[in-house]
Design a protein around this motif. Sequence first.
Motif, PDB file in Angstrom:
ATOM      1  N   TRP A 123       0.825  -1.204   0.000  1.00  0.00           N
ATOM      2  CA  TRP A 123       0.000   0.000   0.000  1.00  0.00           C
ATOM      3  C   TRP A 123       0.858   1.253   0.000  1.00  0.00           C
ATOM      4  CZ3 TRP A 123      -3.995   2.389  -1.395  1.00  0.00           C
ATOM      5  CH2 TRP A 123      -4.365   3.608  -0.813  1.00  0.00           C
ATOM      6  N   ASP A 124       1.909   1.282   0.804  1.00  0.00           N
ATOM      7  CA  ASP A 124       2.795   2.441   0.813  1.00  0.00           C
ATOM      8  C   ASP A 124       3.484   2.606  -0.543  1.00  0.00           C
ATOM      9  OD1 ASP A 124       2.226   3.295   3.344  1.00  0.00           O
ATOM     10  OD2 ASP A 124       4.053   2.517   4.270  1.00  0.00           O
ATOM     11  N   ALA A 125       3.883   1.494  -1.150  1.00  0.00           N
ATOM     12  CA  ALA A 125       4.518   1.556  -2.466  1.00  0.00           C
ATOM     13  C   ALA A 125       3.553   2.128  -3.502  1.00  0.00           C
ATOM     14  CB  ALA A 125       4.985   0.170  -2.892  1.00  0.00           C
ATOM     15  N   LEU A 126       2.311   1.681  -3.455  1.00  0.00           N
ATOM     16  CA  LEU A 126       1.293   2.181  -4.391  1.00  0.00           C
ATOM     17  C   LEU A 126       1.051   3.669  -4.175  1.00  0.00           C
ATOM     18  CD1 LEU A 126      -0.900   1.600  -6.534  1.00  0.00           C
ATOM     19  CD2 LEU A 126      -2.469   1.113  -4.642  1.00  0.00           C
ATOM     20  N   THR A 127       0.931   4.077  -2.927  1.00  0.00           N
ATOM     21  CA  THR A 127       0.693   5.485  -2.609  1.00  0.00           C
ATOM     22  C   THR A 127       1.824   6.363  -3.125  1.00  0.00           C
ATOM     23  OG1 THR A 127      -0.550   4.872  -0.621  1.00  0.00           O
ATOM     24  CG2 THR A 127       0.273   7.125  -0.739  1.00  0.00           C
ATOM     25  N   ALA A 128       3.065   5.941  -2.890  1.00  0.00           N
ATOM     26  CA  ALA A 128       4.218   6.722  -3.321  1.00  0.00           C
ATOM     27  C   ALA A 128       4.318   6.787  -4.843  1.00  0.00           C
ATOM     28  CB  ALA A 128       5.499   6.126  -2.736  1.00  0.00           C
ATOM     29  N   GLN A 129       4.088   5.664  -5.514  1.00  0.00           N
ATOM     30  CA  GLN A 129       4.221   5.661  -6.972  1.00  0.00           C
ATOM     31  C   GLN A 129       3.104   6.461  -7.639  1.00  0.00           C
ATOM     32  OE1 GLN A 129       6.937   4.261  -8.750  1.00  0.00           O
ATOM     33  NE2 GLN A 129       5.999   5.669 -10.221  1.00  0.00           N
ATOM     34  N   ARG A 162      -1.070  18.158  10.421  1.00  0.00           N
ATOM     35  CA  ARG A 162      -2.306  18.940  10.405  1.00  0.00           C
ATOM     36  C   ARG A 162      -2.502  19.608   9.050  1.00  0.00           C
ATOM     37  NH1 ARG A 162      -3.573  24.245  10.551  1.00  0.00           N
ATOM     38  NH2 ARG A 162      -5.600  24.808  11.465  1.00  0.00           N
ATOM     39  N   HIS A 163      -1.446  20.183   8.515  1.00  0.00           N
ATOM     40  CA  HIS A 163      -1.523  20.886   7.231  1.00  0.00           C
ATOM     41  C   HIS A 163      -1.990  19.948   6.123  1.00  0.00           C
ATOM     42  CE1 HIS A 163      -0.449  23.989   4.324  1.00  0.00           C
ATOM     43  NE2 HIS A 163       0.197  23.064   3.615  1.00  0.00           N
ATOM     44  N   HIS A 164      -1.438  18.745   6.102  1.00  0.00           N
ATOM     45  CA  HIS A 164      -1.808  17.798   5.045  1.00  0.00           C
ATOM     46  C   HIS A 164      -3.155  17.135   5.305  1.00  0.00           C
ATOM     47  CE1 HIS A 164       2.452  18.396   4.069  1.00  0.00           C
ATOM     48  NE2 HIS A 164       2.060  18.157   2.841  1.00  0.00           N
ATOM     49  N   ALA A 165      -3.533  17.021   6.577  1.00  0.00           N
ATOM     50  CA  ALA A 165      -4.879  16.532   6.881  1.00  0.00           C
ATOM     51  C   ALA A 165      -5.920  17.526   6.360  1.00  0.00           C
ATOM     52  CB  ALA A 165      -5.042  16.325   8.381  1.00  0.00           C
ATOM     53  N   ALA A 166      -5.622  18.808   6.484  1.00  0.00           N
ATOM     54  CA  ALA A 166      -6.532  19.828   5.953  1.00  0.00           C
ATOM     55  C   ALA A 166      -6.636  19.704   4.433  1.00  0.00           C
ATOM     56  CB  ALA A 166      -6.048  21.218   6.347  1.00  0.00           C
ATOM     57  N   GLU A 167      -5.520  19.402   3.791  1.00  0.00           N
ATOM     58  CA  GLU A 167      -5.529  19.190   2.332  1.00  0.00           C
ATOM     59  C   GLU A 167      -6.368  17.963   1.985  1.00  0.00           C
ATOM     60  OE1 GLU A 167      -3.947  20.279  -1.627  1.00  0.00           O
ATOM     61  OE2 GLU A 167      -4.128  21.295   0.297  1.00  0.00           O
ATOM     62  N   SER A 168      -6.253  16.906   2.784  1.00  0.00           N
ATOM     63  CA  SER A 168      -7.063  15.706   2.559  1.00  0.00           C
ATOM     64  C   SER A 168      -8.546  16.014   2.683  1.00  0.00           C
ATOM     65  CB  SER A 168      -6.675  14.605   3.554  1.00  0.00           C
ATOM     66  OG  SER A 168      -5.427  14.042   3.241  1.00  0.00           O
ATOM     67  N   ALA A 169      -8.891  16.846   3.659  1.00  0.00           N
ATOM     68  CA  ALA A 169     -10.290  17.217   3.848  1.00  0.00           C
ATOM     69  C   ALA A 169     -10.817  17.996   2.648  1.00  0.00           C
ATOM     70  CB  ALA A 169     -10.444  18.043   5.120  1.00  0.00           C
ATOM     71  N   LEU A 170      -9.989  18.854   2.094  1.00  0.00           N
ATOM     72  CA  LEU A 170     -10.402  19.670   0.948  1.00  0.00           C
ATOM     73  C   LEU A 170     -10.568  18.841  -0.315  1.00  0.00           C
ATOM     74  CD1 LEU A 170      -8.193  22.890   1.350  1.00  0.00           C
ATOM     75  CD2 LEU A 170     -10.683  22.737   1.562  1.00  0.00           C
ATOM     76  N   THR A 171      -9.757  17.798  -0.445  1.00  0.00           N
ATOM     77  CA  THR A 171      -9.756  17.003  -1.671  1.00  0.00           C
ATOM     78  C   THR A 171     -10.538  15.689  -1.540  1.00  0.00           C
ATOM     79  OG1 THR A 171      -7.629  16.015  -1.025  1.00  0.00           O
ATOM     80  CG2 THR A 171      -7.555  17.972  -2.434  1.00  0.00           C
ATOM     81  N   THR A 222       1.677  10.295   2.005  1.00  0.00           N
ATOM     82  CA  THR A 222       2.703  10.653   1.031  1.00  0.00           C
ATOM     83  C   THR A 222       3.676  11.666   1.622  1.00  0.00           C
ATOM     84  OG1 THR A 222       1.174  10.272  -0.813  1.00  0.00           O
ATOM     85  CG2 THR A 222       3.112  11.628  -1.261  1.00  0.00           C
ATOM     86  N   ALA A 223       3.134  12.687   2.269  1.00  0.00           N
ATOM     87  CA  ALA A 223       3.977  13.730   2.866  1.00  0.00           C
ATOM     88  C   ALA A 223       4.856  13.163   3.970  1.00  0.00           C
ATOM     89  CB  ALA A 223       3.104  14.855   3.406  1.00  0.00           C
ATOM     90  N   VAL A 224       4.304  12.299   4.806  1.00  0.00           N
ATOM     91  CA  VAL A 224       5.084  11.710   5.902  1.00  0.00           C
ATOM     92  C   VAL A 224       6.214  10.836   5.351  1.00  0.00           C
ATOM     93  CG1 VAL A 224       4.977  10.061   7.818  1.00  0.00           C
ATOM     94  CG2 VAL A 224       3.231  11.830   7.601  1.00  0.00           C
TER      95      VAL A 224
END
Length: 232
Positions: A23-29, A165-174, A184-186
């Motif tokens: 799953w991490d490999a898929l997310t990154a690619q 938090r910053h990227h969680a906010a991005e997840s909420a928006l998208t 991905t960011a982590v």
Amino acid sequence: MRKSPAEALVDIARSKAEKGEGWDALTAQLAADSYALAEVLATSPKALLDVGPAWDLNLESGSLKGALTAYRARILECAAQWELAVQLGKSWSSLEEMADTELEAGGAAAFAAGLLRGHETEWLIERRLSKAARLRLLALRLHEDGNLEGALNSARASDMALFIRHHAAESALTSDPSLAVVRTAVMLAEYALAGAAVNQDPARAMADYRAALDWATVAADPVEWSEPWFSG
């Protein structure tokens, strides 16, 4: 010289695949492929590429390479309408150098479940902001007491809380319930910080830490940091 985030994501995807972390490999690619797609679209600003059909695919089971191949094929179908398929296909990294592995059952939801603990994304955003504030106060107090190691650990944890938090906010928006943006960011942050030398000066060390997190940011806007660490 540090690689670009897109190049780093390819490295991360291949490393995760070698470890069987599908799953991490898929997310990154997928994130790396998105960077390439954005660059191609920038050369043809009038192209209104609808990638919705690609996201209709079920990418949460089966093999890693099977999922990526199906996703890329669907994107190329969309790109062909704008005569961008050949250019896009050449811009993607080869999958031949990636090990294949099975995608973990429930992998798409496991990361999000660990962060959200049954709550909505808004809860995570609020919790990480509160955590960052508490850790900042602790870091400053430890620094005043001369505990530099403890101060640095708390300062890093505070900034990481703001980063998540910053990227969680991005997840909420998208509309990203699996928090793939956060993951991905982590992963990029871990890549940037791995083996990095730590400056002996706490202020400089934290400036370097923030620079690494800024490089790893995949949201549309940069993280809004609090004032510089230990500047007084």
